[in-house]
Structures are given as C-alpha cells and as structure tokens.
Design an enzyme around this catalytic site. Structure first.
Site, PDB file in Angstrom:
ATOM      1  N   CYS A  86       0.841  -1.290   0.039  1.00 11.12           N
ATOM      2  CA  CYS A  86       0.063   0.082  -0.064  1.00 11.12           C
ATOM      3  C   CYS A  86       1.025   1.355  -0.114  1.00 11.12           C
ATOM      4  O   CYS A  86       1.703   1.431   1.133  1.00 11.12           O
ATOM      5  CB  CYS A  86      -0.577  -0.031   1.290  1.00 11.12           C
ATOM      6  N   CYS A  89       0.148   3.462   3.356  1.00  9.65           N
ATOM      7  CA  CYS A  89       0.588   2.957   4.669  1.00  9.65           C
ATOM      8  C   CYS A  89       1.977   3.672   5.068  1.00  9.65           C
ATOM      9  O   CYS A  89       2.754   4.207   4.126  1.00  9.65           O
ATOM     10  CB  CYS A  89       0.593   1.537   4.710  1.00  9.65           C
ATOM     11  N   ASN A 194     -13.636   9.316  -2.253  1.00  9.25           N
ATOM     12  CA  ASN A 194     -14.503   8.200  -3.136  1.00  9.25           C
ATOM     13  C   ASN A 194     -14.326   6.831  -2.111  1.00  9.25           C
ATOM     14  O   ASN A 194     -12.974   6.774  -1.649  1.00  9.25           O
ATOM     15  CB  ASN A 194     -13.781   7.864  -4.273  1.00  9.25           C
ATOM     16  N   HIS A 205      -6.781   2.059   1.282  1.00  6.92           N
ATOM     17  CA  HIS A 205      -6.503   2.695   2.364  1.00  6.92           C
ATOM     18  C   HIS A 205      -7.449   3.989   2.754  1.00  6.92           C
ATOM     19  O   HIS A 205      -7.506   4.511   1.582  1.00  6.92           O
ATOM     20  CB  HIS A 205      -4.961   3.249   2.270  1.00  6.92           C
ATOM     21  N   HIS A 207      -8.721   7.411   2.516  1.00  6.00           N
ATOM     22  CA  HIS A 207      -8.022   8.585   2.146  1.00  6.00           C
ATOM     23  C   HIS A 207      -9.029   9.393   1.160  1.00  6.00           C
ATOM     24  O   HIS A 207     -10.098   8.699   0.786  1.00  6.00           O
ATOM     25  CB  HIS A 207      -6.821   8.269   1.230  1.00  6.00           C
TER      26      HIS A 207
HETATM   27 ZN   LIG Z   1      -2.622   1.256   3.701  1.00 12.43          ZN
END
Ligand SMILES: [Zn+2]
Length: 382
Positions: A86, A89, A194, A205, A207
């Site tokens: 990711c 992260c 979104n 994640h 965001h």
């Molecule tokens: Zn992440």
C-alpha cells in the site's frame, strides 16, 4: 443527538516537507510526540523516484463549453495493490517504501504522483488551438491534485475515526483550501472522498483527494447561474434560502445542530443522498470558525455512521463525499460551502448505473423518494 464539540484544537502541529521528487508532503499531527512540537518531525524520503509526473493538457468541449482533462499518464497509476504494498501506509509497515516516508502519522497530505492537474510542466503558452482550429482551445492542465490520508490504519475508515482525528482532517481540509486557493491560476478547490470499490477506488487505505482546478467546474457553473437568477429575482442567497426552507419544512432534516444542518435535498437524485450545510454564510472550509469546525467533526461522523447502517447487511456503504466551495475569484459571493454525500448503492448488491438518461442526457430518474431516504437516515441515528 447531542453534540459535544471540542473547545479548541490547539494540540495539533502542522509541518511541511518534500518527497524525493520534490512534491510537498504535509503532516497534521494530533498525538504525541509530534503533536507537542518536540521532537520535530524529520522526514527523509530515500526513494529514487526520478522527476515528478507532469499533468497533461485540457481541451474545451466545443459543444458544452466544458473543459476535459486529458491525463493519459494516469493509466500507469497503482491499482488495488496488495495490503503490504500500500503506497499510503507508513513506510516500514509494508514490503516497499510508501509515499509517506515515516513510520507513523496521524493525518498527512501530499501531492498526487499521477496528477490530473498540476502547475508542473506549464510551458506558459496559455490557451492555444488544437490543429489551429478556433473550435478546439487547449491549455496546460494546471492546478494541483493532492491525496489526504485520514489515518495510518489501513483497515480503518473515516466513520471509524474518533472526534479528535475527524477534527484534524477538518483542519487539514481548511489548510489545503486556503493554500491551494492562493496558487496562481487556481479557480476552485474541491475536497472529496471516494469510498469503496463500487466507486472505482484504486486504493483501499482510508483517504480522500483534494483537486485545485484551473477553471470553475460544470456543476459549480450551473449552481452559480441558479444562485445569480435567485438573487436577481428575490435578493436572497440561494443556498441559504434552501437550507432555511429545509429547516422550516422539517420533513427531510436528518440532523439539526447548533452550527450545521444535515438534510436530504428535496430533489435528491441518488438512491442515498444527504447534504450538510453550515448555518452561517461561509464561502469555504477555511472560513469556518473554531466552534463550527468542532461541531463539523461530530456531525460528519454522525452522518457517515448513519450511512453505514442504511442498508441491513452493508457495513460499509460505498459513497462519494464532496465539499462544494465558492470559486476563488469572480462570483465568489454567489457560492456557499456545503457537503454533498451520496451513494450509488440502491439495495444490497445492487448499484444504480448512470445509463442512457443520466449519462447521455444529464436527466436524472430516482427510484426512491427523498422523504423515504430521510426517514431511513433518521431511523438509523446513533
Ligand atoms: Zn495502507
């Protein structure tokens, strides 16, 4: 529900740094040690990234007068990577260095590596003509695209944040709105989230994104035109008058606070839709005062949690949350801050597709009533 706003958010520290390719990254720390200011954050991005991606061009659609960003480089962007790769992260948590070169963070904002709009690469030629044709104006897609991570916890979601963290996000949105509004050429700043693969999210994640557009967007243009007509006809402010009418009618109000009201708009177009508006006339998030920011954190969490209880068996409703803000320059006085929050889910496992009438004609058909949406949102209150 009762609201218990925090009195202030003085224990947050903002610090600005650069990623390896020069893109800005800004930390908003609300937990020790960095929230205390000592020690100060040291940020060193050790990746070998090469130069940052430039934005593409935008072209004016001669038939509608709307700008379209042509961003073919975005085809290369990261798409649903495994959790240990990711890019949002903290670095060190996964197997590859992420976009956040620190082992912890609270809320962080950085410029998108694959931007649709960017001031980088602007050759300064302004508007030119494609193939020399006056019908085809084209320009560098200036502006800015930023990513905002709401939490370092990969499996979390905005609705699961505590009040303090939600308030930090509000501060980050306000900060970015103020700063990006001052970037030369930017005409409008849009903070949005979104959520869910149904919306086309490419990273799980928690965001959101912040777009600073080099033009006034079509939806805002339409609303400004209506606001101008309304002002000419009645002398009033359209968005304020709509809010007051919803409060008077009290049929679709979901949450009435001291500074904010959440309501389902009378002509809601999505199967789940709710708007959130401040009681005071404010153009954008940066103009909110301390009490309004504090209550916003509480009310926004309340509304998001209602959404996650809307359909039995759907723990995380896919949604789009978009902050409408007044344009930066001309007609700013006609804009007014409000949030539009909606879902494409019409029943568990069933999506509303934007088909012929909506996509082809922009003419909406809603399969439910706004009053029914409001009833359900009130029923599932905490
Ligand atoms: Zn992440």
């Amino acid at each position: 529900m009762t609201t218990t706003p925090m009195t202030s958010h003085t224990s947050m520290v903002r610090s600005s740094h650069r990623l390896a390719d020069g893109r800005p990254i800004i930390y908003f720390d609300d937990t020790p040690p960095y929230s205390t200011g000592t020690p100060r954050r040291e940020v060193v991005d050790r990746r070998d990234l090469g130069p940052a991606e430039q934005a593409g061009q935008m072209r004016l659609d001669a038939l509608t007068g709307e700008w379209v960003a042509i961003a073919a480089h975005r085809m290369n962007r990261t798409f649903l990577p495994p959790a240990d790769e990711c890019p949002l992260c903290p670095t060190g948590r996964g197997t590859i260095p992420s976009e956040v070169p620190s082992d912890t963070y609270d809320v962080v904002v950085f410029e998108n590596r694959f931007p649709s709009f960017s001031t980088r690469g602007d050759d300064g030629h302004g508007t030119t003509l494609l193939s020399g044709e006056p019908l085809w104006p084209t320009a560098h897609a200036g502006g800015r695209c930023e990513v905002i991570c709401f939490s370092s916890d990969h499996g979390s979601s905005f609705a699961q944040l505590d009040e303090r963290r939600a308030r930090t996000v509000v501060e980050a949105w306000a900060d970015r709105t103020a700063e990006l509004s001052a970037v030369p050429g930017v005409q409008q700043v849009f903070c949005f989230e979104n959520r869910g693969p149904e919306i086309g999210v490419t990273l799980h994640h928690p965001h959101g994104q912040i777009y600073a557009y080099p033009f006034v967007t079509p939806r805002t243009e339409a609303m400004l035109l209506q606001a101008e007509r309304h002002r000419r006809a009645t002398g009033g402010s359209l968005l304020k008058d709509v809010l007051e009418a919803e409060r008077r009618a009290d049929v679709r109000v979901v949450h009435a606070g001291e500074h904010w009201t959440a309501y389902v708009p009378a002509a809601a177009r999505w199967p789940v839709e709710v708007h959130l508006a401040p009681h005071r006339d404010v153009p954008d998030l940066a103009a909110l005062d301390d009490a309004e920011r504090a209550e916003l954190a509480v009310v926004y969490l309340d509304v998001l949690r209602r959404l996650d209880r809307f359909f039995d068996g759907v723990e995380r409703l896919p949604y789009i949350a978009g902050w409408h803000q007044a344009p930066v320059g001309a007609r700013r006085e006609l804009g007014r801050l409000h949030l539009q929050l909606f879902s494409v889910l019409r029943a568990p496992g069933k999506l509303k597709y934007l088909a012929g009438s909506e996509s082809g004609m922009g003419a909406w058909v809603n399969d439910t009533t706004p009053e029914r949406i409001a009833d359900r949102l009130r029923e599932v209150g905490g």
